[in-house]
Write an enzyme that holds these catalytic residues in place. Sequence first.
Site, PDB file in Angstrom:
ATOM      1  N   ASP A  95       4.175   9.511   7.753  1.00 44.99           N
ATOM      2  CA  ASP A  95       3.573   8.767   8.847  1.00 44.99           C
ATOM      3  C   ASP A  95       4.254   9.191  10.142  1.00 44.99           C
ATOM      4  O   ASP A  95       5.475   9.068  10.260  1.00 44.99           O
ATOM      5  CB  ASP A  95       3.801   7.266   8.592  1.00 44.99           C
ATOM      6  CG  ASP A  95       2.652   6.418   9.064  1.00 44.99           C
ATOM      7  OD1 ASP A  95       2.188   6.661  10.187  1.00 44.99           O
ATOM      8  OD2 ASP A  95       2.241   5.519   8.319  1.00 44.99           O
ATOM      9  N   ASP A 190      -0.263   8.071  13.490  1.00 42.65           N
ATOM     10  CA  ASP A 190      -0.499   6.685  13.889  1.00 42.65           C
ATOM     11  C   ASP A 190      -1.198   6.620  15.256  1.00 42.65           C
ATOM     12  O   ASP A 190      -0.821   7.353  16.180  1.00 42.65           O
ATOM     13  CB  ASP A 190       0.875   6.004  13.984  1.00 42.65           C
ATOM     14  CG  ASP A 190       0.786   4.497  14.148  1.00 42.65           C
ATOM     15  OD1 ASP A 190       0.195   3.857  13.277  1.00 42.65           O
ATOM     16  OD2 ASP A 190       1.316   3.977  15.153  1.00 42.65           O
ATOM     17  N   GLU A 242      -5.190   8.244  12.658  1.00 40.81           N
ATOM     18  CA  GLU A 242      -5.614   6.838  12.666  1.00 40.81           C
ATOM     19  C   GLU A 242      -6.214   6.549  14.033  1.00 40.81           C
ATOM     20  O   GLU A 242      -5.554   6.697  15.059  1.00 40.81           O
ATOM     21  CB  GLU A 242      -4.423   5.914  12.418  1.00 40.81           C
ATOM     22  CG  GLU A 242      -4.876   4.472  12.242  1.00 40.81           C
ATOM     23  CD  GLU A 242      -3.853   3.457  12.697  1.00 40.81           C
ATOM     24  OE1 GLU A 242      -3.901   2.332  12.212  1.00 40.81           O
ATOM     25  OE2 GLU A 242      -2.998   3.777  13.547  1.00 40.81           O
ATOM     26  N   HIS A 316      -1.886  -1.090   4.744  1.00 43.73           N
ATOM     27  CA  HIS A 316      -0.819  -2.046   5.035  1.00 43.73           C
ATOM     28  C   HIS A 316      -1.133  -2.976   6.206  1.00 43.73           C
ATOM     29  O   HIS A 316      -0.318  -3.824   6.546  1.00 43.73           O
ATOM     30  CB  HIS A 316       0.456  -1.259   5.335  1.00 43.73           C
ATOM     31  CG  HIS A 316       0.293  -0.413   6.566  1.00 43.73           C
ATOM     32  ND1 HIS A 316      -0.561   0.670   6.606  1.00 43.73           N
ATOM     33  CD2 HIS A 316       0.825  -0.511   7.809  1.00 43.73           C
ATOM     34  CE1 HIS A 316      -0.533   1.198   7.817  1.00 43.73           C
ATOM     35  NE2 HIS A 316       0.300   0.508   8.562  1.00 43.73           N
ATOM     36  N   ASP A 317      -2.269  -2.780   6.868  1.00 43.33           N
ATOM     37  CA  ASP A 317      -2.651  -3.631   8.000  1.00 43.33           C
ATOM     38  C   ASP A 317      -3.810  -4.558   7.653  1.00 43.33           C
ATOM     39  O   ASP A 317      -4.290  -5.285   8.518  1.00 43.33           O
ATOM     40  CB  ASP A 317      -3.106  -2.763   9.191  1.00 43.33           C
ATOM     41  CG  ASP A 317      -1.978  -1.968   9.823  1.00 43.33           C
ATOM     42  OD1 ASP A 317      -0.816  -2.395   9.734  1.00 43.33           O
ATOM     43  OD2 ASP A 317      -2.280  -0.907  10.414  1.00 43.33           O
TER      44      ASP A 317
HETATM   45  O1  TEU Z   1      -1.941   0.306  13.593  1.00 40.57           O
HETATM   46  C1  TEU Z   1      -2.857   0.547  14.604  1.00 40.57           C
HETATM   47  C2  TEU Z   1      -3.674  -0.535  15.061  1.00 40.57           C
HETATM   48  O2  TEU Z   1      -4.591  -0.324  15.836  1.00 40.57           O
HETATM   49  C3  TEU Z   1      -3.310  -1.926  14.703  1.00 40.57           C
HETATM   50  O3  TEU Z   1      -3.469  -2.691  15.864  1.00 40.57           O
HETATM   51  C4  TEU Z   1      -4.190  -2.475  13.690  1.00 40.57           C
HETATM   52  O4  TEU Z   1      -5.504  -2.554  14.168  1.00 40.57           O
HETATM   53  C5  TEU Z   1      -3.659  -3.831  13.411  1.00 40.57           C
HETATM   54  O5  TEU Z   1      -2.438  -3.660  12.748  1.00 40.57           O
HETATM   55  C6  TEU Z   1      -4.573  -4.611  12.563  1.00 40.57           C
HETATM   56  O6  TEU Z   1      -4.108  -5.921  12.563  1.00 40.57           O
HETATM   57  C7  TEU Z   1      -0.907   1.216  13.449  1.00 40.57           C
HETATM   58  C8  TEU Z   1      -0.118   0.907  12.198  1.00 40.57           C
HETATM   59  O7  TEU Z   1      -0.938   1.093  11.078  1.00 40.57           O
HETATM   60  C9  TEU Z   1       0.420  -0.484  12.301  1.00 40.57           C
HETATM   61  O8  TEU Z   1       1.074  -0.889  11.124  1.00 40.57           O
HETATM   62  C10 TEU Z   1       1.360  -0.506  13.469  1.00 40.57           C
HETATM   63  O9  TEU Z   1       1.804  -1.831  13.676  1.00 40.57           O
HETATM   64  C11 TEU Z   1       0.680   0.000  14.746  1.00 40.57           C
HETATM   65  O10 TEU Z   1      -0.030   1.208  14.544  1.00 40.57           O
HETATM   66  C12 TEU Z   1       1.717   0.291  15.794  1.00 40.57           C
HETATM   67  O11 TEU Z   1       2.443   1.420  15.472  1.00 40.57           O
END
Ligand code: TEU
Length: 540
Positions: A95, A190, A242, A316-317
């Site tokens: 990542d 990311d 992403e 994970h989000d």
């Molecule tokens: O997430 C990107 C992102 O746009 C997040 O706002 C996502 O939509 C949100 O977590 C959903 O609730 C990436 C990573 O996957 C995330 O874990 C990180 O917190 C974020 O970037 C910041 O680096």
Amino acid sequence: MSFKDKVIYQIYPKSYLDTNGDGIGDLAGIIKKLPYLKLLGVDMIWLNPVYPSPQKDNGYDISDYTAVNPVFGTMEEFESLIQKAKEHGIDVMLDMVLNHVSIEHEWFQKALAGDKKYQDYFIIRDETTDWVSKFGGNAWAPFGDTGKYYLHLFDITQADLNWRNPEVREELFNVVRFWMDKGIKGFRFDVINLIGKDEVLQSNAMSDGKPEYTDKPITHEYLRMMNEATYGSDPEIITVGEMSFTTVENCIMYTQPERHELSMTFNFHHLKVDYEEGKKWTKVPFDFAELKRLFHTWGTQMSENQGWNAWFWNNHDQPRALNRFVDVENYRVEGAKMLASAIHLNRGTPYIYMGEEIGMVDPDFESMDDYVDVESLNAYQELLEQGKSPERAFEIVQSKSRDNARTPMQWTHEVNAGFSKATPWLAVGNHATEINAAKELEEGSIFAYYQKLIRLRKEYPVIAEGSYQAFVPEHESVYGFVREHNGQKLLVLNNFFAQAAEVQLPEEFVGGEVLIDNYLSTEVTSDFTLQPYQSIGILI
Ligand code: TEU
Ligand code: CA
């Protein structure tokens, strides 16, 4: 295109397996589970950030790009992970969080101490704009006691980097090369479509500032530069960007092979179909018509323009897809397989998020005390401030929190689900006794279904390479599509509901070969009935 028959498995390292009894998953834990991953059949594992970090955003706040966080292990262990994974036929994807660094990173610290060179690594202004941080509140914070402000599109401890500065780009390309030299064969970038900000930053009351920094033309240029300076030299490397609030037009551009940007992109539109008026912190049933429309739009457009999607239901989000799209009380197993087929037989690269292959569900935490994630904690406060009752606010967090996906992997029915001997950093879900890998391998059928899907992608070029067309796009409960390659056709039908559904099959598919089915011995007739959450792939 070598990557089209591959399947990628995402591991949240903190929650996979703890081997030294500190309640946090580690690299040694991942090494231990390589045989399990090989049994599943995946080609690559994507690890969420494993670098030194104050963990304000669980590792997405990096303080050193070229080291391993001691909590996960040593650099030697990391190298041995790459090596041992390779011996199991598995590559490693890292990542790369190149949009921002932790304010504890030495670049930010030097900037704060007054070093002009490093101040130009960040986006620092005399005046703020009305941009909103993705984790709540304004996106600007005071830069020390200088009277100036620095931009943070995410947490206040995640300072955005200034990609307009060529020195910043060179630093970041060095980071990518550092990991390439270690044998890394995949990079997940990311929020990479946010790296190019306008030169003059302006308020935009209509949109929280998003158009000022999302999918800017210059971002495509930065990606071409990075491609040329780093991974472009190694055709084995797979890259996935992403993309936050992106468009299909941009994702076509990010992924068309001749543009030399990225292999594929993640977008999130299909995972916002259970948001009320586009807002995440709400709780409404999912909009199936919209979900299907999105799959068809992205499927067709990418297919017609040689773009390439990365498909996923979980990461994970995201709360677990089973809780969002399936009557999980009654049809967990059928639903898990149907969701899997809908993306694994699709055009694009399927990603499996740890635990998905055993049908893991949301943890059903009972109190706010169980939550750790900064976004969830902020959201709960904001919901209360908006006047929601504590019960309603909790109910919303419970259904939407990112911690739903981050609970420890459920390995066995033993204490802490076999994840750790110590109290885990985040509580184990409430269903570990019924849902765990040991039980699944012994008597379940979801894992075996995933194994089959992965195998089919390798055996049938129509799955890996075929074109995509919508099938019965107006159907109320079935998501259907046709894949086609060198005269072979695969029709995939997915019933997204707990009621049986009728479909008229075109003559050519009647009597076709059932390649995969989550029900037993279905007969392919012209008036076809799909059972609740049935998914079937018919080959001719
Ligand atoms: O997430 C990107 C992102 O746009 C997040 O706002 C996502 O939509 C949100 O977590 C959903 O609730 C990436 C990573 O996957 C995330 O874990 C990180 O917190 C974020 O970037 C910041 O680096
Ligand atoms: Ca540990």
